[in-house]
Every structure is written in structure tokens, then in C-alpha cells.
Motif scaffolding. Sequence first.
Motif, PDB file in Angstrom:
ATOM      1  N   ALA A  86       0.846  -1.197   0.000  1.00 21.45           N
ATOM      2  CA  ALA A  86       0.000   0.000   0.000  1.00 21.45           C
ATOM      3  C   ALA A  86       0.876   1.241   0.000  1.00 21.45           C
ATOM      4  O   ALA A  86       0.589   2.234   0.671  1.00 21.45           O
ATOM      5  N   THR A  87       1.959   1.195  -0.761  1.00 25.13           N
ATOM      6  CA  THR A  87       2.928   2.294  -0.773  1.00 25.13           C
ATOM      7  C   THR A  87       2.506   3.471  -1.634  1.00 25.13           C
ATOM      8  O   THR A  87       3.190   4.495  -1.662  1.00 25.13           O
ATOM      9  N   ARG A  88       1.402   3.340  -2.359  1.00 25.45           N
ATOM     10  CA  ARG A  88       0.911   4.481  -3.131  1.00 25.45           C
ATOM     11  C   ARG A  88       0.535   5.606  -2.170  1.00 25.45           C
ATOM     12  O   ARG A  88      -0.040   5.374  -1.108  1.00 25.45           O
ATOM     13  N   SER A  89       0.882   6.827  -2.535  1.00 29.70           N
ATOM     14  CA  SER A  89       0.529   7.989  -1.718  1.00 29.70           C
ATOM     15  C   SER A  89      -0.191   9.005  -2.580  1.00 29.70           C
ATOM     16  O   SER A  89      -0.440   8.779  -3.768  1.00 29.70           O
ATOM     17  N   SER A  90      -0.511  10.150  -1.989  1.00 25.64           N
ATOM     18  CA  SER A  90      -1.222  11.189  -2.732  1.00 25.64           C
ATOM     19  C   SER A  90      -0.386  11.790  -3.840  1.00 25.64           C
ATOM     20  O   SER A  90      -0.929  12.387  -4.776  1.00 25.64           O
ATOM     21  N   SER A  91       0.935  11.651  -3.764  1.00 28.34           N
ATOM     22  CA  SER A  91       1.781  12.249  -4.798  1.00 28.34           C
ATOM     23  C   SER A  91       2.721  11.256  -5.468  1.00 28.34           C
ATOM     24  O   SER A  91       3.341  11.582  -6.473  1.00 28.34           O
ATOM     25  N   LEU A  92       2.813  10.043  -4.943  1.00 27.38           N
ATOM     26  CA  LEU A  92       3.744   9.051  -5.480  1.00 27.38           C
ATOM     27  C   LEU A  92       3.018   7.755  -5.795  1.00 27.38           C
ATOM     28  O   LEU A  92       2.115   7.337  -5.070  1.00 27.38           O
ATOM     29  N   GLY A  93       3.423   7.108  -6.880  1.00 27.53           N
ATOM     30  CA  GLY A  93       2.854   5.819  -7.227  1.00 27.53           C
ATOM     31  C   GLY A  93       3.384   4.718  -6.322  1.00 27.53           C
ATOM     32  O   GLY A  93       4.309   4.934  -5.525  1.00 27.53           O
ATOM     33  N   PRO A  94       2.830   3.522  -6.425  1.00 24.04           N
ATOM     34  CA  PRO A  94       3.297   2.421  -5.577  1.00 24.04           C
ATOM     35  C   PRO A  94       4.704   1.972  -5.963  1.00 24.04           C
ATOM     36  O   PRO A  94       5.129   2.133  -7.107  1.00 24.04           O
ATOM     37  N   VAL A  95       5.416   1.413  -5.002  1.00 23.62           N
ATOM     38  CA  VAL A  95       6.732   0.823  -5.261  1.00 23.62           C
ATOM     39  C   VAL A  95       6.508  -0.636  -5.638  1.00 23.62           C
ATOM     40  O   VAL A  95       6.045  -1.434  -4.816  1.00 23.62           O
ATOM     41  N   ASP A  96       6.822  -0.974  -6.856  1.00 22.01           N
ATOM     42  CA  ASP A  96       6.586  -2.337  -7.327  1.00 22.01           C
ATOM     43  C   ASP A  96       7.357  -3.354  -6.484  1.00 22.01           C
ATOM     44  O   ASP A  96       8.529  -3.156  -6.147  1.00 22.01           O
ATOM     45  N   GLY A  97       6.680  -4.443  -6.146  1.00 15.66           N
ATOM     46  CA  GLY A  97       7.355  -5.564  -5.492  1.00 15.66           C
ATOM     47  C   GLY A  97       7.540  -5.451  -4.000  1.00 15.66           C
ATOM     48  O   GLY A  97       8.185  -6.312  -3.396  1.00 15.66           O
ATOM     49  N   ARG A  98       6.964  -4.418  -3.357  1.00 13.89           N
ATOM     50  CA  ARG A  98       7.194  -4.263  -1.913  1.00 13.89           C
ATOM     51  C   ARG A  98       6.616  -5.422  -1.107  1.00 13.89           C
ATOM     52  O   ARG A  98       7.223  -5.892  -0.138  1.00 13.89           O
ATOM     53  N   ALA A  99       5.437  -5.906  -1.478  1.00 12.45           N
ATOM     54  CA  ALA A  99       4.849  -7.024  -0.737  1.00 12.45           C
ATOM     55  C   ALA A  99       5.736  -8.264  -0.844  1.00 12.45           C
ATOM     56  O   ALA A  99       5.962  -8.974   0.146  1.00 12.45           O
ATOM     57  N   ARG A 100       6.270  -8.531  -2.042  1.00 18.11           N
ATOM     58  CA  ARG A 100       7.159  -9.683  -2.215  1.00 18.11           C
ATOM     59  C   ARG A 100       8.447  -9.519  -1.429  1.00 18.11           C
ATOM     60  O   ARG A 100       8.948 -10.467  -0.807  1.00 18.11           O
ATOM     61  N   THR A 101       8.984  -8.287  -1.455  1.00 15.15           N
ATOM     62  CA  THR A 101      10.243  -8.047  -0.744  1.00 15.15           C
ATOM     63  C   THR A 101      10.093  -8.267   0.754  1.00 15.15           C
ATOM     64  O   THR A 101      10.908  -8.960   1.389  1.00 15.15           O
ATOM     65  N   VAL A 102       9.056  -7.689   1.344  1.00 16.57           N
ATOM     66  CA  VAL A 102       8.887  -7.780   2.791  1.00 16.57           C
ATOM     67  C   VAL A 102       8.465  -9.184   3.205  1.00 16.57           C
ATOM     68  O   VAL A 102       8.940  -9.710   4.226  1.00 16.57           O
ATOM     69  N   SER A 103       7.601  -9.828   2.435  1.00 15.79           N
ATOM     70  CA  SER A 103       7.222 -11.202   2.785  1.00 15.79           C
ATOM     71  C   SER A 103       8.420 -12.131   2.664  1.00 15.79           C
ATOM     72  O   SER A 103       8.589 -13.058   3.475  1.00 15.79           O
ATOM     73  N   GLY A 104       9.274 -11.865   1.661  1.00 18.55           N
ATOM     74  CA  GLY A 104      10.498 -12.660   1.529  1.00 18.55           C
ATOM     75  C   GLY A 104      11.414 -12.487   2.730  1.00 18.55           C
ATOM     76  O   GLY A 104      12.047 -13.458   3.189  1.00 18.55           O
ATOM     77  N   GLN A 105      11.504 -11.262   3.251  1.00 23.46           N
ATOM     78  CA  GLN A 105      12.321 -11.023   4.438  1.00 23.46           C
ATOM     79  C   GLN A 105      11.758 -11.780   5.640  1.00 23.46           C
ATOM     80  O   GLN A 105      12.514 -12.330   6.451  1.00 23.46           O
ATOM     81  N   LEU A 106      10.443 -11.818   5.756  1.00 19.48           N
ATOM     82  CA  LEU A 106       9.825 -12.565   6.853  1.00 19.48           C
ATOM     83  C   LEU A 106      10.129 -14.055   6.742  1.00 19.48           C
ATOM     84  O   LEU A 106      10.418 -14.729   7.752  1.00 19.48           O
ATOM     85  N   VAL A 107      10.086 -14.585   5.526  1.00 21.05           N
ATOM     86  CA  VAL A 107      10.415 -16.000   5.330  1.00 21.05           C
ATOM     87  C   VAL A 107      11.855 -16.264   5.763  1.00 21.05           C
ATOM     88  O   VAL A 107      12.140 -17.270   6.435  1.00 21.05           O
ATOM     89  N   GLU A 108      12.757 -15.378   5.385  1.00 22.64           N
ATOM     90  CA  GLU A 108      14.161 -15.533   5.796  1.00 22.64           C
ATOM     91  C   GLU A 108      14.316 -15.509   7.313  1.00 22.64           C
ATOM     92  O   GLU A 108      15.208 -16.141   7.876  1.00 22.64           O
ATOM     93  N   LYS A 109      13.439 -14.772   8.004  1.00 22.49           N
ATOM     94  CA  LYS A 109      13.501 -14.696   9.455  1.00 22.49           C
ATOM     95  C   LYS A 109      12.824 -15.889  10.130  1.00 22.49           C
ATOM     96  O   LYS A 109      12.770 -15.961  11.351  1.00 22.49           O
ATOM     97  N   GLY A 110      12.281 -16.804   9.349  1.00 20.70           N
ATOM     98  CA  GLY A 110      11.674 -17.995   9.923  1.00 20.70           C
ATOM     99  C   GLY A 110      10.161 -18.038   9.897  1.00 20.70           C
ATOM    100  O   GLY A 110       9.555 -19.001  10.359  1.00 20.70           O
ATOM    101  N   PHE A 111       9.518 -17.010   9.314  1.00 20.16           N
ATOM    102  CA  PHE A 111       8.057 -16.987   9.210  1.00 20.16           C
ATOM    103  C   PHE A 111       7.665 -17.641   7.882  1.00 20.16           C
ATOM    104  O   PHE A 111       7.347 -16.978   6.895  1.00 20.16           O
ATOM    105  N   ALA A 112       7.693 -18.959   7.868  1.00 18.53           N
ATOM    106  CA  ALA A 112       7.559 -19.722   6.630  1.00 18.53           C
ATOM    107  C   ALA A 112       6.206 -19.534   5.960  1.00 18.53           C
ATOM    108  O   ALA A 112       6.082 -19.755   4.744  1.00 18.53           O
TER     109      ALA A 112
END
Length: 537
Positions: A411-437
Motif C-alpha cells: 500500500a505504498t501508493r501515496s497522494s503524490s507518489l505511485g506504488p513501489v513495485d514488489g514491496r509485498a514480495r520483498t517484505v514477505s520474503g524477508q519474513l520467510v528468511e527470518k523464519g516466518f515460513a
Amino acid sequence: MTQNSVQGEQTRRGVPQAREGAAEGSGSGSRHGRRRARPRRKHRVLRWSATTLSVLILGTAGAGYLYYQHLNGNLGTGERSSGDSKAKKSAPNAAGQTPLNILLIGSDSRASAENVKLGGSKDNRGNPPLGDVQMLIHLSADRKSASVVTIPRDTRVPIPECTDPETGDVYPATTREIINTTLARGGAGCTLATWQNLTGVYIDHWMTIDFAGVVRMADAVGGVEVCVNQNVHDRPLPNVPGGSGLKMEAGRHDVKGKQALQWLRTRHAWGSDQKRAHAQHMYMNSMIRTLKKQNVFTDGGRLMDLAEAATKSLDVSEEIGSVKKLYDLSKQLKSVPTDRLTMTTMPNAEDPQNKNHLVPVEADAEKMWQMLRDDVPFDDKGTDSKKKTKEKVSKDPAAADGKIGVLVQNATRSSSLGPVDGRARTVSGQLVEKGFALASADTTAGLAEERTVVRYPSADLEGDAQRIAKSLGIPLSSVKKSSDVSGVTLVVGADWREGTTYPKKSDPKAGDLPSSSDELNAADSSKCMDVYGPYTW
């Protein structure tokens, strides 16, 4: 200040089309009958400021007990929120107090002959209203200070889905629309929901007033001092139509009635919509000082005049839709000293896609919103009313990391900036690396959230949600129970556009406003408006 900002004044824009609602319209009701949401034409408001209306409530309330039923019959009411919003009330402070937030909305409606006469543009009579001035007043939890923020009318922001409470028409959410269209998308309740989503601040009430109401109120007050540094005439010029008609010589003048309305509506002669907001702030501050000098709160006759004018002029959200409730509200408002009231404008910049529109300056605007959310005074005359408290850890134990299911949304879209592509994948991937399979990315597009939040649906998942937040450095204050999710859901907001650890933020300090906020203290009577060159004479 640029000439382009003046040329941005155009004819009234079209308003969005609604989808057909699932239910039939509820009918228009009667202003003097059962308190129901009123037709949109009744939600017409002038470009007016939060503080003045708050002060005028004091007059309304004091006189209300003299002829209670009559004044109640004058008031119009409507639904508090008619849009999709997830903002929650602030938790009480140590003394059990919570802040109070009131939204004041203004429009250029010409819904009646009286408003057409005052506002011109008779060809626009009957058009849906545009909320051209919108101001939020924040009363601190300790009731010792007040902060006011204006968002200029041409600012582009995300607008949530809204339902018109009268017709049942449903207006779809937009990701980038001018904020003044919110009033035409479901009334004041849609404007309120838009503000809540933009700021993260829960708004308790709204109030509105129309052109005729402003004239009525200005006459009841008996005149308000304003000041210009040069002779001013706000009139049509070649290639720049419109203008309020305001004409006065340089110096200080008491204005009332139609001339007061002209002052509040003037834009061209000041050079921009931001400067118009500043002129409105000056007027409201001056009115507050005037009322206090007159001692109107101890003068029964004056109070009755103000009460009659105010209740005929105001529409309010239904939960404060009686003189008694306004009186109770006024008792909380009147304790703020004049020198503890700070007027500001949301930091903004020219829209890169349209020079006649504005967008929020993200970092500076978010700093202001955080100050409101954390109940930090806009001035430096007091201390922070909200002391930092230890985060409350859930009593519900978290499951093992590998057993916690979590959905990550972008939900990185803001009133003046578009969304950052791939943020959900990036953060979920980090969680998996931390053990949240069991972490996974949601592919839903177009989401917008100003702040990152972890939501959970029920108490038995609070511990899991807090565990997810802690693993990424997200404060526990951003972990929220919500019926909008079916499981633990991490919403990556516009405040976290890069990196895999939530960025730490320093707590705002009292008086530490962004330099672009154009603050004005209500006790300062020395200010005068400069006139944009083409409008001098």
C-alpha cells in the motif's frame, strides 16, 4: 508565488459520477423534522476556518438554553462518516483525556437564490457542491492548546469509496483526485473519511456553513478587523476570469456582511490558494480576538444574536446535532487561550502533472499528521501533553514463528507518489528468511495507506501480530485490531518505500513544525496581507 497559481482559478470542475447504490434513496426528509442526513445542497459551506466556528459555538450554546427548541429547529444534521476509513480514536492519556478533532468544510455552492446573489455563477446553480475549504481543528487532550490545519482546495489526494447517505449512490475510490470533490461524493461524511485516511487522525465531528451563513455570522459579530498593505481590487482580468469583488484601500478595516464574505473568498488578489488560506486564518484569528474583547459570553442579548445566526447557518454531524450537545462541546473549547491557538497550512508543492494543482509534501505533511496523532502542540508555549509510555505487550502468547500466517500487502501508493513495485514480495520474503515460513505476498493492486500497520481480526491473534511487528522493527502502536482482515495482515504503507527493516522515526517535539507550514498564532494582530501586483489600484 507565481502567476500560474492565479491562472489556476477556473470555472467549476465537473464532479465524479456515482455508481448506482444497492439500496433506494432514503428521501430528503425535513430540516425541521426528524434529524436525518440532509440533501447535499444543504451541506454548502463557505471557505471558513475551524477556529471561528468553534468560538461561535460558545455563543450558540450560551443562548441555547434561552430558547432551546427554537435553536434546535434551526440546526441541520448529517451522517458523521459516509466513506471507507480505518482511523481509530486515540487512547486516553494518564488523566483519561482524549484529543478532540473537528473538521470544517467549505464550498462554492450556488444552491439558493441568496447564495447565487452572494457568490455569482448563476449558471452553476444546482450543481453538486465542491468542498473548497477544509480545515481541521485539533483540541489537545488537556484542553490547553489547539492546532488548525488547512488543506488547499486543489490538492490531489486518494479518496475512499463513499456512499451518499441521501440517494444511496456509491462513488468508487480514486487514487489521485482533487480534495474539493469529496463533498459531491457523499457529503461532509466523505470529506471526513478522506481526511482520516490521509492523516491517520480520527475526526470526531464535522461542521459546515454556506455563503449566506457567513454573511449572517459576520453581521452578528458586528465587524472583524482585516489589513492589507496595498490597495486591493479582486476583479476579473484579461484571461483570468472571476474574482470576489473585494475592493479596499491599504490599511486596517472592519469588515462585515458581504464584504467579510468577499475577504474570505478572495484568491486572485493574494496570488494563490495558499495565500487565501492565510488570509482566512487572519480573519478567524481576528474574529476570536474581537469576540473576547466584546465579552459577548456575558451579554445575553449578544449571545442570542450569535446563537440565532449560528444555528441558522450551521450544519453539523448528527452526534452533536442539538444545542445541548454543542453547549457541552463548547465547554471544552473555551478554555484554550488565544496565544495557544496555531493556524497552519499542510505543506504542499506544485503537482508535476498539472501546475494548477497541488500535492502534499510527503515528509513535512506526515510530520504534522504525527504531531496531531500524538497530541503534540503546534506551539512551543507548553509541554507535550502525551508523554511516551511503555508499549503494551499482548497477554496472548504468539505461536512459533514458523506457524504464524501473515499476508503482506503493498500500500505504498501515496497522494503524490505511485506504488513501489514488489514491496509485498520483498517484505514477505524477508519474513520467510527470518523464519516466518507462512508469510505470503498479496497481489492486490492500487492500495494506499499513509502509515504501515499490522492488522489482526481477533484477540487470539494479537500476539502473532505483535510478533510480526517486532521482527521488522514496527512499533506495537501500529498493531491494530480490525474486522477488515481475516488473519494477520501486514500493510506496507507509504512511509516504508524501501528496505526490509521499518525506518525508525524520532518523536516530534512541541513547536517543531515544518518551515513550510505557514503557521500563524491567533494572538498576533500585526499581520497584513500583501496584494498580488495586477490586483492593486
